[in-house]
Every structure is written in structure tokens, then in C-alpha cells.
Design a protein around this motif. Structure first.
Motif, short mmCIF file in Angstrom:
data_model
loop_
_atom_site.label_atom_id
_atom_site.label_comp_id
_atom_site.label_asym_id
_atom_site.label_seq_id
_atom_site.Cartn_x
_atom_site.Cartn_y
_atom_site.Cartn_z
N GLY A 452 0.82 -1.22 0.00
CA GLY A 452 0.00 0.00 0.00
C GLY A 452 0.84 1.25 0.00
O GLY A 452 0.93 1.97 -0.99
N ASP A 453 1.56 1.48 1.15
CA ASP A 453 2.19 2.81 1.24
C ASP A 453 3.37 2.90 0.29
O ASP A 453 3.75 3.95 -0.14
N ALA A 454 3.93 1.78 -0.10
CA ALA A 454 5.04 1.86 -1.07
C ALA A 454 4.51 2.45 -2.37
O ALA A 454 5.05 3.41 -2.91
N VAL A 455 3.44 1.91 -2.82
CA VAL A 455 2.88 2.41 -4.08
C VAL A 455 2.49 3.86 -3.93
O VAL A 455 2.79 4.71 -4.77
N ALA A 456 1.91 4.16 -2.79
CA ALA A 456 1.49 5.56 -2.55
C ALA A 456 2.70 6.47 -2.64
O ALA A 456 2.69 7.51 -3.29
N THR A 457 3.77 6.05 -2.02
CA THR A 457 4.98 6.88 -2.03
C THR A 457 5.44 7.15 -3.45
O THR A 457 5.71 8.28 -3.85
N ILE A 458 5.45 6.08 -4.22
CA ILE A 458 5.95 6.22 -5.59
C ILE A 458 5.11 7.23 -6.35
O ILE A 458 5.63 8.15 -6.98
N SER A 459 3.80 7.11 -6.19
CA SER A 459 2.96 8.02 -6.98
C SER A 459 3.18 9.46 -6.51
O SER A 459 3.27 10.38 -7.31
N ARG A 460 3.36 9.60 -5.21
CA ARG A 460 3.60 10.97 -4.69
C ARG A 460 4.87 11.55 -5.29
O ARG A 460 4.93 12.66 -5.80
N LEU A 461 5.91 10.74 -5.26
CA LEU A 461 7.20 11.23 -5.77
C LEU A 461 7.11 11.57 -7.24
O LEU A 461 7.57 12.60 -7.70
N HIS A 462 6.44 10.72 -7.95
CA HIS A 462 6.36 10.94 -9.39
C HIS A 462 5.63 12.24 -9.68
O HIS A 462 6.06 13.06 -10.49
N THR A 463 4.55 12.46 -8.95
CA THR A 463 3.77 13.69 -9.19
C THR A 463 4.62 14.91 -8.87
O THR A 463 4.69 15.87 -9.63
N LEU A 464 5.32 14.82 -7.74
CA LEU A 464 6.18 15.95 -7.34
C LEU A 464 7.17 16.25 -8.45
O LEU A 464 7.35 17.39 -8.88
N MET A 465 7.80 15.22 -8.96
CA MET A 465 8.84 15.43 -9.94
C MET A 465 8.27 15.97 -11.24
O MET A 465 8.81 16.87 -11.85
N GLU A 466 7.15 15.44 -11.61
CA GLU A 466 6.51 15.96 -12.84
C GLU A 466 6.27 17.44 -12.69
O GLU A 466 6.61 18.23 -13.57
N LYS A 467 5.75 17.85 -11.54
CA LYS A 467 5.46 19.27 -11.35
C LYS A 467 6.74 20.09 -11.39
O LYS A 467 6.78 21.22 -11.85
N MET A 468 7.82 19.48 -10.93
CA MET A 468 9.09 20.20 -10.95
C MET A 468 9.57 20.38 -12.39
O MET A 468 9.97 21.45 -12.81
N LEU A 469 9.48 19.34 -13.14
CA LEU A 469 10.06 19.39 -14.47
C LEU A 469 9.22 20.24 -15.42
O LEU A 469 9.69 20.71 -16.43
N THR A 470 7.96 20.46 -15.01
CA THR A 470 7.16 21.39 -15.83
C THR A 470 7.25 22.79 -15.22
O THR A 470 6.47 23.67 -15.54
N ASN A 471 8.14 22.92 -14.26
CA ASN A 471 8.35 24.22 -13.60
C ASN A 471 7.11 24.72 -12.88
O ASN A 471 7.00 25.89 -12.56
N GLU A 472 6.19 23.79 -12.60
CA GLU A 472 5.01 24.18 -11.83
C GLU A 472 5.43 24.42 -10.39
O GLU A 472 4.92 25.26 -9.70
N ILE A 473 6.40 23.63 -9.92
CA ILE A 473 6.99 23.94 -8.61
C ILE A 473 8.51 23.94 -8.78
O ILE A 473 9.05 23.32 -9.69
N GLY A 474 9.16 24.68 -7.89
CA GLY A 474 10.61 24.78 -8.02
C GLY A 474 11.28 23.57 -7.44
O GLY A 474 12.13 22.95 -8.06
N ASN A 475 10.87 23.20 -6.25
CA ASN A 475 11.51 22.04 -5.63
C ASN A 475 10.48 21.38 -4.73
O ASN A 475 9.35 21.84 -4.62
N GLY A 476 10.87 20.29 -4.09
CA GLY A 476 9.85 19.56 -3.34
C GLY A 476 10.42 18.85 -2.13
O GLY A 476 11.63 18.65 -2.02
N LEU A 477 9.48 18.53 -1.24
CA LEU A 477 9.86 17.83 -0.02
C LEU A 477 8.84 16.71 0.16
O LEU A 477 7.64 16.98 0.14
N ALA A 478 9.33 15.48 0.27
CA ALA A 478 8.37 14.37 0.41
C ALA A 478 8.73 13.57 1.65
O ALA A 478 9.91 13.27 1.89
N LEU A 479 7.71 13.27 2.46
CA LEU A 479 7.92 12.42 3.63
C LEU A 479 7.58 10.99 3.20
O LEU A 479 6.50 10.76 2.66
#
Ligand SMILES: CC(O)(O)NCCCCN
Ligand SMILES: [Zn+2]
Length: 668
Positions: A452-479
């Protein structure tokens, strides 16, 4: 807090009134070109405008003698002939009926900057001034300079604000001998200067501009000269000197205020410097100084005679002071042999004064020739400005890259709604994540944590990174539930699918970081207190601190002397920073690390932390948002065995990584 800009067009109202080839390049247009570029680019509108003011006699007398000040006071009333006569007693400088007024404004402008910064009105700032200052001495004008603007500012800050330690960084291509003379026996002011020297053949031809002038008496060690003995120095040469000399000394010095003699004649195209570093290098030089002294940085214009590269360099500097993401410095080359020799000589000359150099290699230094010098050719007919140069080919260089303003939400912890187990499914159905990748990630993760939470983590990270690479966010912090697993899988699967190179920095002990990075898609630097896996490839670098990551001076030496040069050479598209549980790294050091890493990948840093480390969330988010790192306490010497091990590691790695070199063949 903002960035101050001090400019007054009154300082354009003096110029050379007679023929003097040595002085013709110092023209009023230097100031107007710089200021107009800031206006055109919209940067001046983002600054806090601070008015110039005239320095008082008392302030000028902090550095200069009464007789010199009295003599300069007479110049407004002089005839042209008297002005020429008066000028003859000094070197490569000219006077004008209005230059005394402008020189007081130039000095006063920098004092206004110091006031604005020390009273907390702004965080940092720049004063666009002329006449420049760093060559002028207690009793003499020199090198287009009348009053020593930055030296006066240093004394002023100490006197008025009780500043204990001032760092002066002089990146102008000429040696600011006036500053050196002023503070050479003063341990409260660390003066660093690089300058075109050519073994004393270049102006001002001073023997005391060489690397062995380290300061006098109690000031020994607090004067660092890096002479450039060849022209054509590039970005990599400049960055190497910052990483292997200036920054370690600056952090060890632990200044309360940073003053920059910001001369831009060290940029490509300048007729004086004849160097090849591009204007965007000043974005990085500024950035690398911005985490010192709690961000209190005050830059004062010195030289810069190619109006195009001057204006571009000023804009790069101001944009960084404003906190904008930095441009990537593409294809850095290896530092040249001559630069490495200068680097080596400066490090050797200072070895006895600085603990970061305690374990540095100490090969014999070349004899400094004592034979009389033959002036370089341009001494007879000084170079014309790049624009007018008819003979030599005019230098061309690419326009510095656009630097997008930081997105509004520059640090983000993804809301939980993305974290649901179906997060990944949605991603995979949305095509954001190829199914094959989903399986790869899953089998990676299912080993590490329950599905469960492994998959959740992955999706969170991927979304964060996508937003970064589209410059929607500058950087990110994931727990994340398991930092080591997340970092590993991220580096190997997620990130390398979306960027061409990922710099992975792991801090703290961790098991199972079994990276297999042979293809160069990820460079892993693992700083920990225990032996990492032995080095399998050029792209996996375990850095061991026997005293653990809590040893700030050892950790800092690893960051400045290893991680920064590696990062510049690798030039990643993304930085992944994993903080392992119980890493022991102090908050201040952690913030410094984040602050420095922001210089890579246009600021795209993704920080991964253990879900239960709430205490560190604040300092981390603050650093990700670009707030200056808290100043580190005074650093002790790194533990001997760590200092030694780091130097040995650097020497071993330099065969693969050119930016780690600090020695040239000593055949000079
Ligand atoms: C401020 C400065 O360092 O750019 N002045 C350079 C003077 C050169 C004289 N030959
Ligand atoms: Zn200069």
C-alpha cells in the motif's frame, strides 16, 4: 526580505577630458548600460531602491589620510591644466571637476547598502557606482579609483554595527591592492582576490599581488591572492578556485558580513581581463556566497569595460540576489594547468593557516623569479574596448539563458489525496508512468515495504517530480516511509526516466543502498559515518566521516571540496537529497547543504525525509524556499583522520572527475 539597488545617475557625470589610452575605457556608459539592462529586464523593479548619499569626511578618513582628502577636495576648482598636473602624481587614473562629488557618492552608496542590510531592511544588495574603489590607497588614487568604497564600507560596518568579521571577495580581474594594504595585518577582515598577473607582467605589476602575500603579523592567513598567469580562464577555473580555496576558508572564517568587489572585467569580452568566463558564472559566484553571514551580502561595482558582458553579468548577479533559480552551467571543461598551478600555490601558501588545508598535499612550489620583469605588450598600446577593437577578433558568446522566476509554491509536500493506493494506478492509466515501470517500481518497493504505502509513495514522488520538471513547482519535499528504499528506487527507476542525469545525495547511515549506477544516469554521493559499499563505479561515491555527519567541519569539507565540484562537473537535471533517519546532521549544516545544492538543476531539488522527522520539516522547507541558511557556529578543525581521508579520497577521484583536481604539474 528583498534586494537593494543603489544607483544615482549623478555618478555618470564625469569623464576623461584629455587623451590617456590607459584611462579611455572607464566611461560613464558603463553605469548607464548596467542600469538600463536592469530596467529593461524588469530586475530593477523587483529590487528595493535605496538612494545614494555622499560619504562624509569622517567616513572617508576611515581609510584615507587627511592630506589626501584635502588634496582631492581642491580638484573641483582646478583648471584643466591643474587637473592634468594633479593626475600625474597617480597611476592610471584621471580627475575631473565633478569626480570628487561622484567619488563621495560612490563611497556613500556602499554605506547606504551596508545600512540597509545591517538594519534588516533588505537581505542583500548591489551598488552600481563609479569611480570604482579597490585600487585606491590611503594617500593615493590609482586604477580609475579615488576612494576605496569597499574598504571604507568594511571599516564602517565594524565601527557602526560591531561586525566582528568581514569577508571581502574581489572577483574583479585586477588585484585590489588598496584593499590588501588596508587590511593585511587585520585578522577581522579576510580579503580574497583573483587577478590577471602573468608573473607580474600585467598591471599593476606588483610583487605583492602574488599568492605568497598571505597577510602580515596577526593578519597572516587573512589575505588570499590567486594570480592568473595566463589569459583565457573559463568558468571551470573560477569554480575550482571557489570550491578549493575561497569557500572552505570563507566558511572557516565564518563572517558576519560579505562585501563583494564586483568587478566584471573578469568576464568574456573584456579588453582588460581577456578571460573567457561567461556572464552566467556570476550567478553562481554570487549564489555560492549567499549562504554565508546569514545571507548578508553587499556587492559594489568595480571594473567591467565591455558594455555587453558588463550589463549581462550585472543582470546575472542581481537575478541571483533576488533568489531566482540559477542557470545550468553546461559542459564545464577541466581547469587548465595554469589555473591548477595557481590553485596549488595559493593552497600551499595558506596550508599553515587554515584547518581545511591541514591535510592538503604539499608538493614543492616553483621558485618565484626575482629577475626584472618585461612589461606585457599591451602596456605600450593598451587594448581598446571590445566594441572598437579593430585588429583582434571581437569575442562572441551566447546570450545567458532565460531564468524563469521561481514558481509560487516552491516547496511542496504533496497532499495525501495523491497518496492513495490508487495513486499509482491513476498515474499508470494516465500514461504518466509506463506499466513496465509500474511493475519495476512495485517489485522494488514491495520488497521494501508493504504494498500500500510503497505504491502511494511512488505516486507521490512521481507527481512531485513531474510538477518540478514542468516548472510548476521549483523544488519539493516528500515524507516517505523508507527513505533508503525511496531514494534507491527513485534514482534507478523514476527519475532516470524523466531527466538525463540525477544527482543523488544521501546523508546518514543506510543499509541496502545498493546502487548500480554504471550508465551515468545517476551520480550517487553518500555521506555517512560508516563504510559504504565499496566503490563499484565512477558514479557511486561513498564519503565516510568517522565522526559521523554530526561533525560539521568534516561534513562541510566533504560538501565544499567534493560534492560541489562533482555536482558542477556532472551538471544534473534533478537533485535528489535523501536524509536518512538519525543522520545526526545539524540543522544549520542541513540548511547550508540544501542552500548550496539549489545551485544545480535550476533549483530542482527533491528532498526525501523519514515520515517521522517533523522537527526537521521547518528548517528544510525554509531552505528550499530560498531563505538563507542559519550561520554555522565557528567551526573547529575537522577531525584529523577525516580531513586526511577526504583529501585522499579527492586525490583518488580526480582521475575520473576533473573538477576535483587542485594541482597542476609544477613545471612553472
Ligand atoms: C577598477 C579596475 O580594477 O577595473 N581598474 C582597472 C585599472 C586598470 C589600469 N590599467
Ligand atoms: Zn578591474
Amino acid at each position: 526580505m528583498g534586494t537593494a539597488l543603489v544607483y544615482d545617475e549623478e555618478m555618470t557625470k564625469y569623464k576623461l577630458l584629455w587623451v590617456d589610452p590607459a584611462c579611455k575605457i572607464e566611461v560613464p556608459e558603463r553605469l548607464t548600460a548596467s542600469y538600463e539592462a536592469l530596467v529593461r529586464s524588469g530586475l530593477s523593479g523587483r529590487c528595493v531602491s535605496v538612494p545614494a548619499r555622499q560619504a562624509s569626511d569622517a567616513e572617508i578618513l576611515l581609510v584615507h589620510s587627511e592630506e589626501y582628502l584635502e588634496a582631492v577636495k581642491k580638484t573641483p576648482y582646478m583648471t584643466l591644466e591643474d587637473l592634468k598636473e594633479f593626475t600625474l602624481q597617480y597611476g592610471d587614473v584621471y580627475f575631473h571637476p565633478n569626480i570628487y562629488h561622484c567619488a563621495k557618492l560612490a563611497a556613500g552608496s556602499v554605506l547606504q547598502l551596508v545600512d540597509s542590510i545591517m538594519t534588516g531592511k533588505v537581505r542583500n544588495g548591489i551598488a552600481l557606482v563609479r569611480p570604482p574603489g579597490h585600487h585606491s590607497m590611503r594617500g593615493a588614487a590609482n586604477g580609475f579609483c579615488v576612494f576605496n568604497n569597499v574598504a571604507i564600507a568594511a571599516r564602517y560596518a565594524k565601527q557602526k554595527y560591531g561586525v566582528k568579521r568581514v569577508l571581502i571577495v574581489d572577483w574583479d580581474i585586477h588585484h585590489g591592492q588598496g584593499v590588501q594594504y588596508c587590511f593585511e595585518d587585520d585578522p577581522s577582515v579576510l580579503y580574497f582576490s583573483w587577478h590577471r598577473y602573468e608573473h607580474q607582467k600585467f598591471w599593476p605589476h606588483l610583487r605583492e599581488s602574488d599568492y605568497d602575500s598571505v597577510g602580515k603579523g596577526s593578519g597572516a592567513g587573512f589575505n588570499i591572492n590567486v594570480p592568473w598567469n595566463k589569459v583565457g580562464m573559463e568558468n571551470s577555473d573560477y569554480l575550482s578556485v571557489f570550491c578549493h580555496v575561497l569557500l572552505p576558508a570563507a566558511y572557516e572564517f565564518c563572517p558576519d558580513l560579505v562585501l563583494v568587489c564586483a568587478g566584471f572585467d573578469s568576464a568574456i569580452g573584456d579588453p582588460e581581463g581577456e578571460m573567457c568566463a561567461t556572464p552566467d558564472i556570476f550567478a553562481h559566484l554570487t549564489h555560492l556566497l549567499m549562504n554565508l553571514a546569514g545571507g548578508k551580502l553587499c556587492a559594489a561595482l568595480e571594473g567591467g569595460y565591455n558594455l555587453t558582458s558588463l550589463a549581462q553579468s550585472v543582470c546575472q548577479t542581481v537575478q541571483t540576489l533576488l533568489g531566482d533559480p540559477l542557470p545550468r552551467l553546461a559542459n564545464l571543461r577541466s581547469p587548465c594547468i595554469s589555473a591548477l598551478e595557481s590553485l596549488q600555490c595559493a593552497r600551499s601558501a595558506h596550508r599553515q593557516y587554515w584547518s581545511f588545508l591541514k591535510h592538503a598535499a604539499n608538493p614543492p612550489l616553483p621558485e618565484i623569479s626575482t629577475k626584472p620583469i618585461k612589461l606585457a605588450k599591451e602596456e605600450e598600446e593598451p587594448a581598446e574596448t571590445a566594441e572598437e577593437e579593430s585588429s583582434g577578433e571581437a569575442k562572441v558568446w551566447p546570450e545567458p539563458p532565460q531564468r524563469s522566476c521561481p514558481p509560487v509554491c516552491s516547496a511542496s509536500v504533496l497532499p495525501d489525496d495523491v497518496a492513495g493506493a490508487d495513486g499509482l494506478k491513476r498515474l499508470s492509466t494516465s500514461g504518466a508512468l509506463q506499466p513496465r515501470l509500474v511493475n519495476k517500481l512495485k517489485n522494488h518497493f514491495t520488497k521494501a515495504a508493504d504494498d500500500g504505502d510503497a505504491v502511494a509513495t511512488i505516486s507521490r514522488l512521481h507527481t512531485l517530480m513531474e510538477k518540478m520538471l514542468t516548472n510548476e513547482i521549483g523544488n519539493g519535499l516528500a515524507l516517505v516511509p523508507d527513505v533508503a528504499a525511496a531514494t534507491m528506487c527513485f534514482a534507478q527507476d523514476l527519475a532516470s526516466d524523466l531527466v538525463d542525469r540525477v544527482l543523488v545525495v544521501c546523508v546518514g547511515n543506510a543499509t541496502g543502498l545498493n546502487y548500480v549506477t554504471t550508465d551515468g544516469r545517476a551520480l550517487v554521493v553518500h555521506i555517512s559515518g560508516e563504510d559504504g559499499e565499496e566503490r563499484k563505479s565512477k558514479y557511486y561515491i561513498p564519503v565516510r566521516l568517522k565522526q559521523g555527519c554530526g561533525d560539521t567541519s568534516g561534513f562541510l569539507q566533504a560538501v565544499l571540496g567534493l560534492l560541489l565540484p562533482l555536482g558542477y562537473e556532472y551538471d544534473p537535471g534533478l537533485v535528489l537529497l535523501g536524509r536518512m533517519p538519525e543522520s545526526g546532521v545539524g540543522d544549520g549544516m542541513w540548511q547550508q547543504l540544501i542552500g548550496l545544492l539549489r545551485g544545480f538543476a535550476k533549483g530542482h531539488t527533491l528532498v526525501l525525509m523519514q515520515a517521522n522527522e517533523e522537527a526537521c520539516m521547518g528548517p528544510t522547507a525554509s531552505a528550499l524556499l530560498g531563505h538563507p541558511a542559519a550561520p554555522l557556529q565557528e567551526l573547529g578543525a575537522p577531525f584529523p583522520q577525516d580531513g586526511d581521508a577526504l583529501e585522499r579520497l579527492r586525490e583518488r577521484l580526480q582521475a575520473d572527475w576533473k573538477m576535483l583536481q587542485t594541482t597542476g604539474r609544477m613545471d612553472c
